[in-house]
Write a protein that holds these residues in place. Sequence first.
Motif, PDB file in Angstrom:
ATOM      1  N   ILE A  10       0.841  -1.191   0.000  1.00  0.00           N
ATOM      2  CA  ILE A  10       0.000   0.000   0.000  1.00  0.00           C
ATOM      3  C   ILE A  10       0.877   1.242   0.000  1.00  0.00           C
ATOM      4  O   ILE A  10       1.800   1.375   0.821  1.00  0.00           O
ATOM      5  N   ALA A  21      -8.646  11.723  -1.961  1.00  0.00           N
ATOM      6  CA  ALA A  21      -8.905  10.515  -2.750  1.00  0.00           C
ATOM      7  C   ALA A  21      -7.887   9.426  -2.401  1.00  0.00           C
ATOM      8  O   ALA A  21      -8.232   8.242  -2.302  1.00  0.00           O
ATOM      9  N   SER A  22      -6.633   9.826  -2.196  1.00  0.00           N
ATOM     10  CA  SER A  22      -5.600   8.854  -1.824  1.00  0.00           C
ATOM     11  C   SER A  22      -5.862   8.287  -0.437  1.00  0.00           C
ATOM     12  O   SER A  22      -5.645   7.094  -0.191  1.00  0.00           O
ATOM     13  N   ALA A  24      -8.821   7.934   0.967  1.00  0.00           N
ATOM     14  CA  ALA A  24      -9.944   6.994   0.846  1.00  0.00           C
ATOM     15  C   ALA A  24      -9.489   5.679   0.229  1.00  0.00           C
ATOM     16  O   ALA A  24      -9.885   4.595   0.680  1.00  0.00           O
ATOM     17  N   ARG A  25      -8.645   5.760  -0.811  1.00  0.00           N
ATOM     18  CA  ARG A  25      -8.168   4.537  -1.456  1.00  0.00           C
ATOM     19  C   ARG A  25      -7.308   3.710  -0.503  1.00  0.00           C
ATOM     20  O   ARG A  25      -7.483   2.480  -0.393  1.00  0.00           O
ATOM     21  N   ALA A  26      -6.385   4.367   0.210  1.00  0.00           N
ATOM     22  CA  ALA A  26      -5.549   3.644   1.173  1.00  0.00           C
ATOM     23  C   ALA A  26      -6.404   3.044   2.282  1.00  0.00           C
ATOM     24  O   ALA A  26      -6.142   1.921   2.739  1.00  0.00           O
ATOM     25  N   ARG A  28      -9.470   1.931   2.038  1.00  0.00           N
ATOM     26  CA  ARG A  28     -10.121   0.724   1.503  1.00  0.00           C
ATOM     27  C   ARG A  28      -9.122  -0.430   1.419  1.00  0.00           C
ATOM     28  O   ARG A  28      -9.446  -1.579   1.768  1.00  0.00           O
ATOM     29  N   GLU A  29      -7.920  -0.132   0.942  1.00  0.00           N
ATOM     30  CA  GLU A  29      -6.909  -1.181   0.802  1.00  0.00           C
ATOM     31  C   GLU A  29      -6.502  -1.744   2.163  1.00  0.00           C
ATOM     32  O   GLU A  29      -6.315  -2.962   2.325  1.00  0.00           O
ATOM     33  N   ASP A  32      -9.310  -3.941   3.496  1.00  0.00           N
ATOM     34  CA  ASP A  32      -9.306  -5.248   2.846  1.00  0.00           C
ATOM     35  C   ASP A  32      -8.201  -6.137   3.412  1.00  0.00           C
ATOM     36  O   ASP A  32      -8.414  -7.332   3.679  1.00  0.00           O
ATOM     37  N   GLY A 159     -10.627   3.693   6.714  1.00  0.00           N
ATOM     38  CA  GLY A 159     -11.094   2.374   6.316  1.00  0.00           C
ATOM     39  C   GLY A 159     -12.155   1.807   7.246  1.00  0.00           C
ATOM     40  O   GLY A 159     -12.931   0.935   6.848  1.00  0.00           O
TER      41      GLY A 159
END
Length: 322
Positions: A10, A21-22, A24-26, A28-29, A32, A159
């Motif tokens: 990540i 946006a980064s 939010a993406r991190a 989610r990752e 997971d 997350g």
Amino acid sequence: MSSATPIPIIDLAGVRAGDPASLARAGREIHDACTTIGFFYIVNHGVPQATIDAAEAAAREFFAFPVETKRRAAVNQRHRGFNALGDATMYQAKRPDYKEFFSIGLELPEDDPDVLAGQALRGPNNWPDFMPALRPALYDYYDAVGACGADLLRAVATGLDVDADFFAPRYTKRMQRTQMVYYPPQPPQSDEDQFGVAPHTDYGCITLLWQDRVGGLQVREIGNDTWIDAPPVPGSFVVNVGDLLARWTNDRFRSTLHRVVNASGRERYSIATFYDPTYIAPVDPRDLGTSEAALKYQPVAAGDYILGRINDSMGYRKKHAM
């Protein structure tokens, strides 16, 4: 970014830059990873390579001293200082871990209010008088990884669908512990139950691990009940969920068994940072969205939980528990 391991990698560059946006993406990752394997790597984490190199060089110099010299900085009741081979046995392990390590924490003076009040594990570090260069090298690393941990927890909170700053007020006087670890080569005739570190889960919230190029870290993959390697990835830290964060998330996040087997025939070095909250921070799953009906764990002070786990695994604590 590709890797020869199923453990995800990540990128924290956008998180550190403050890009929503980064973040939010991190988030989610990380969600997971933490709900499946419980481990991930981070890159572009912001800890300068020069700081890592200086800490590694200091670790190699420190552990090269004779054990009699290192014992002059032997671990004290604040869990600061040197632990020799055989000083740590993971719960349910048959043998002590085949490693040496040196631990530090948040540097606090003797007149700090929490130290004066007798709060466990608090106080000044137990720096070795025979190696004055260790203090600046290792404490610079401690501070840099602490800043990384704060960035990382913003993504963890995102997350978990809570405010990105959820953890910040719970880390105002962090219980961060950093350990330099030295693994001698395990003898070829070692029994199967001899480990550099026996299978265990970490006690606290999150762990950030730097490891050298030797390898030996293995993670228990739940899906097929097998051990997989967590090999060194250049420029990365390995991150894993500890039992405290698993508890905080009501077991949504997985605290995964892991171990070290140094079968390389070479010396192995690592630096582990256990990035944990303020001692009195309440760890309550309801604060992370768990309903009363689904609640598995009652609230606990972060420090009380960590202290209990340390007392269970460290030989010196068993003999002289506070």
